[in-house]
Design a protein around this motif. Structure first.
Motif, mmCIF file in Angstrom:
data_model
loop_
_atom_site.group_PDB
_atom_site.id
_atom_site.type_symbol
_atom_site.label_atom_id
_atom_site.label_comp_id
_atom_site.label_asym_id
_atom_site.label_seq_id
_atom_site.Cartn_x
_atom_site.Cartn_y
_atom_site.Cartn_z
ATOM 1 N N ASP A 1 4.773 -7.247 -8.709
ATOM 2 C CA ASP A 1 4.317 -6.995 -10.231
ATOM 3 C C ASP A 1 5.128 -5.932 -11.009
ATOM 4 O O ASP A 1 4.685 -5.862 -12.079
ATOM 5 C CB ASP A 1 2.818 -6.885 -10.022
ATOM 6 C CG ASP A 1 1.927 -7.650 -9.557
ATOM 7 O OD1 ASP A 1 2.456 -9.236 -9.656
ATOM 8 O OD2 ASP A 1 0.801 -7.559 -9.014
ATOM 9 N N SER A 2 5.931 -5.307 -10.434
ATOM 10 C CA SER A 2 6.733 -4.499 -11.137
ATOM 11 C C SER A 2 7.940 -5.016 -11.937
ATOM 12 O O SER A 2 8.344 -5.877 -11.787
ATOM 13 C CB SER A 2 7.520 -3.398 -10.220
ATOM 14 O OG SER A 2 6.275 -2.543 -9.509
ATOM 15 N N PRO A 3 8.095 -4.537 -13.115
ATOM 16 C CA PRO A 3 9.338 -4.924 -13.866
ATOM 17 C C PRO A 3 10.703 -5.289 -13.305
ATOM 18 O O PRO A 3 10.960 -4.214 -12.473
ATOM 19 C CB PRO A 3 9.589 -3.860 -15.015
ATOM 20 C CG PRO A 3 8.150 -3.038 -15.149
ATOM 21 C CD PRO A 3 7.620 -3.105 -13.788
ATOM 22 N N ALA B 1 0.875 -1.124 0.104
ATOM 23 C CA ALA B 1 -0.099 0.067 0.022
ATOM 24 C C ALA B 1 0.861 1.204 -0.118
ATOM 25 O O ALA B 1 0.295 2.403 -0.346
ATOM 26 C CB ALA B 1 -0.866 0.069 1.100
ATOM 27 N N SER B 2 2.251 1.133 0.441
ATOM 28 C CA SER B 2 3.055 2.528 0.470
ATOM 29 C C SER B 2 3.450 2.671 -0.885
ATOM 30 O O SER B 2 3.924 3.746 -1.150
ATOM 31 C CB SER B 2 4.381 2.105 1.322
ATOM 32 O OG SER B 2 5.098 1.205 0.629
ATOM 33 N N ALA B 3 3.280 1.830 -2.063
ATOM 34 C CA ALA B 3 3.577 2.350 -3.435
ATOM 35 C C ALA B 3 2.503 3.626 -3.724
ATOM 36 O O ALA B 3 1.387 3.653 -3.006
ATOM 37 C CB ALA B 3 3.449 1.115 -4.308
ATOM 38 N N PHE B 4 3.065 4.217 -4.812
ATOM 39 C CA PHE B 4 1.964 5.182 -5.071
ATOM 40 C C PHE B 4 0.818 4.931 -5.431
ATOM 41 O O PHE B 4 0.581 3.848 -6.350
ATOM 42 C CB PHE B 4 2.889 6.042 -6.502
ATOM 43 C CG PHE B 4 3.958 7.048 -5.870
ATOM 44 C CD1 PHE B 4 3.556 8.175 -5.454
ATOM 45 C CD2 PHE B 4 5.101 6.722 -6.460
ATOM 46 C CE1 PHE B 4 4.669 9.233 -4.969
ATOM 47 C CE2 PHE B 4 6.101 7.550 -5.908
ATOM 48 C CZ PHE B 4 5.974 8.763 -5.301
ATOM 49 N N LYS C 1 12.814 4.515 -15.170
ATOM 50 C CA LYS C 1 13.118 5.543 -14.178
ATOM 51 C C LYS C 1 11.809 5.498 -13.317
ATOM 52 O O LYS C 1 12.035 5.546 -12.119
ATOM 53 C CB LYS C 1 13.259 6.849 -14.852
ATOM 54 C CG LYS C 1 14.440 7.064 -15.336
ATOM 55 C CD LYS C 1 14.736 8.332 -15.745
ATOM 56 C CE LYS C 1 13.574 9.095 -16.864
ATOM 57 N NZ LYS C 1 13.698 8.708 -18.007
ATOM 58 N N SER C 2 10.487 5.248 -13.628
ATOM 59 C CA SER C 2 9.261 5.197 -12.968
ATOM 60 C C SER C 2 9.007 4.046 -11.835
ATOM 61 O O SER C 2 8.906 4.323 -10.759
ATOM 62 C CB SER C 2 8.009 5.321 -13.931
ATOM 63 O OG SER C 2 8.019 6.264 -14.762
ATOM 64 N N THR C 3 9.701 2.921 -12.536
ATOM 65 C CA THR C 3 9.697 1.788 -11.421
ATOM 66 C C THR C 3 10.744 2.005 -10.225
ATOM 67 O O THR C 3 10.575 1.841 -9.023
ATOM 68 C CB THR C 3 10.057 0.372 -12.284
ATOM 69 O OG1 THR C 3 8.989 0.192 -13.318
ATOM 70 C CG2 THR C 3 10.284 -0.750 -11.358
ATOM 71 N N PHE C 4 11.871 2.644 -10.846
ATOM 72 C CA PHE C 4 12.932 2.972 -9.779
ATOM 73 C C PHE C 4 12.334 3.801 -8.733
ATOM 74 O O PHE C 4 12.558 3.786 -7.507
ATOM 75 C CB PHE C 4 13.954 3.491 -10.472
ATOM 76 C CG PHE C 4 15.366 3.555 -9.482
ATOM 77 C CD1 PHE C 4 15.616 2.996 -8.406
ATOM 78 C CD2 PHE C 4 16.493 4.104 -10.180
ATOM 79 C CE1 PHE C 4 16.480 3.032 -7.475
ATOM 80 C CE2 PHE C 4 17.806 4.520 -9.257
ATOM 81 C CZ PHE C 4 17.682 3.700 -8.199
#
Length: 392
Positions: free
Chosen positions: A349-351, A15-18, A53-56
Motif C-alpha cells: 500500500d506504500s507509494p 507487521a515489521s513495518a513501523f 524519504k519516509s517510504t524509503f
C-alpha cells in the motif's frame, strides 16, 4: 499463464513495518544495546522535501526485522513530545531537520530558507554522528514541524545501524567521512511538479499558480545546496517521466545508479554482470498496464565514476509477478528466492510498490543489510583476534 508465488509469512512481514506512534511501544522496550565490540554503521540519505524519504526508510528498517516502533517520543497525542526520530532493535533514523540553526520565526528574521547551509548546525551534527558511531548516547535537538519551534532535546542511544536523512547529510566533509554508505533520491523537476499537482492541487485545492510559485521559490536554494550532493552518493535512485508514452504523466522510469568499487557493496545487475541489456518481458510472464514495461542495464560514467545502472520503466499489474524479474537479477542481496517480491508485497500500500521506485528502494535496502552484515562480520573477526592475542 502468469507467474506468481505464495508469499509465506506476509502478515509477519507487514507487521515489521513501523507501528503507529500510539502503539504503546517505547524505545526502552527495545533491545537497543550494542553487542560487545559492535561498531554501528552510518547510512546517509539525501533528498529534497517530499521525495519519498519516509517510504524509503520504512523499506530499509523493515528489511532488518526486529521489534520496531514509531516516533521515539510518541507524539503529542500519546503523552510524549513531537519528534522526528524512528527507532527499532537494529536501526535509528535521525531526521537532519533537527539540526536547523533557527526555528521558523528565526528564519523569517534571517531571510534564509531551511535549504540554505547557513541555517544548519554542522558542528553539532558531526559531533553527534561521531558519538553514535563510537557507541555513545547523545542528547539530540528536535525541530518541531507542527509549530516550527526548536523543542527540548531527546536522548538517542546507538543502534547497529544509524541512518541520517534529510537535506544536507553530505555537505560537511567530516560527516561524509563517517558515513559507510550514501544514497541520494533524485526526483526530476517534471515528476516533482506532477507529484505536487496531484497532492496540492487535486487533494488540497491549491491553484496551479501557487504550486508553480512554491517550486520556483525553492529552486535556487535546491540547485545551490541540495543537488550538488549527488556527486558524493554511492547509490542514486533517479525518478524520471516514462519514455514509453510522452503523454503519460503518472508512469515513471526509475534508474538505480550504483557506484562501482565501493567497499562491501556489489551493484545489482540484470542477466549478465557488466553487460548492456534492454529487456521487454514477455506478456505471458509479466503483465503490466499500458504503456507496458521495460527494463535495462547499462555501464556508464557518473560524475567521473564508473557506475552500473539498473532501470525499470512502467508498472506491474500484479506485484507477485515481480518474482519473474527477481529471478533474472544478480547481486540482489536477498536471503532466499522471492524475498525481494515478499518485501514489495509487505508494503504493497506504500507509494511506488507497483513500479520502479519501490523495486530500486527495496534493492537498496537489501544492499544496506548486506553491507551491515559484512562489516559486522569483519568487526567480529577483528575482535576475536584481539581477544585471542590477549589470552595467549
Amino acid at each position: 499463464m502468469k507467474l506468481s508465488i505464495s508469499i509465506v509469512a506476509l502478515a509477519a512481514a507487514t507487521a515489521s513495518a513501523f507501528m503507529p506512534s500510539n502503539s504503546g511501544l517505547r524505545a526502552s522496550s527495545l533491545q537497543m544495546a550494542l553487542k560487545d565490540g559492535e561498531v554501528p554503521i552510518v547510512i546517509g540519505l539525501a533528498a529534497d522535501s517530499g521525495c519519498g524519504k519516509s517510504t524509503f526508510m520504512r523499506r530499509v528498517t523493515s528489511t532488518f526485522g526486529g521489534d520496531q516502533c514509531g516516533p521515539l517520543g510518541g507524539g503529542f497525542g500519546n503523552g510524549g513530545w513531537e519528534t522526528n526520530t524512528l527507532v527499532s532493535d537494529m536501526a535509528t533514523v535521525i531526521c537532519l531537520d533537527d539540526y536547523h540553526l533557527n526555528d521558523r520565526t528565526g528564519r523569517k528574521v534571517s531571510g534564509l530558507t531551511a535549504l540554505n547551509t547557513a541555517e544548519q548546525r554542522f558542528d553539532l551534527m558531526f559531533e553527534h554522528v561521531k558519538a553514535l558511531k563510537e557507541g555513545k548516547t547523545i542528547m539530540k535537538p528536535i525541530y518541531n514541524h507542527v509549530n516550527g519551534t526548536l523543542d527540548e532535546p531527546e536522548k538517542i542511544e546507538p543502534t547497529p545501524v544509524i541512518i541520517i536523512e534529510g537535506l544536507h547529510p553530505f555537505v560537511d566533509e567530516r560527516v561524509r567521512d563517517l558515513i559507510d554508505f550514501s544514497l541520494y533520491l533524485d526526483i526530476s523537476p517534471e515528476v516533482k511538479l506532477n507529484w505536487k499537482i496531484q497532492r496540492d492541487m487535486e487533494e488540497r485545492g491549491h491553484s496551479l499558480e501557487s504550486i508553480m510559485a512554491s517550486i520556483e521559490a525553492r529552486k535556487p536554494d535546491f540547485d545551490a545546496f541540495i543537488e550538488p550532493q549527488k556527486k558524493f552518493a554511492d547509490y542514486i535512485i533517479e525518478v524520471l517521466p516514462t519514455d514509453l508514452d510522452p503523454n503519460d504523466k503518472k508512469t515513471l522510469k526509475v534508474r538505480a545508479i550504483q557506484k562501482k568499487g565501493v567497499q562491501d557493496f556489489n551493484p545489482t545487475y540484470l542477466f549478465d554482470e557488466g553487460s548492456t541489456i534492454s529487456w521487454v518481458p514477455s506478456a505471458d510472464k509479466l503483465s503490466s498496464p499500458a504503456p507496458g514495461i521495460k527494463l535495462a542495464y547499462t555501464q556508464e560514467q557518473y560524475f567521473g565514476n564508473d557506475v552500473s545502472v539498473l532501470e525499470m520503466d512502467g508498472n506491474f499489474d500484479n506485484i507477485q509477478e515481480l518474482v519473474y524479474v527477481e529471478s533474472n537479477l544478480g547481486n540482489a542481496n536477498s536471503k532466499f528466492y522471492g524475498e525481494v517480491t515478499q518485501a514489495m508485497l509487505s508494503l504493497a500500500d506504500s507509494p511506488g510498490s507497483n513500479n520502479g521506485t519501490g523495486l530500486m528502494q527495496t534493492l537498496a535496502a537489501f544492499a544496506i543489510r548486506e553491507l551491515y552484515n559484512k562489516k559486522a562480520a569483519t568487526a567480529k573477526l577483528a575482535a576475536n583476534k584481539v581477544a585471542a592475542a590477549a589470552s595467549a
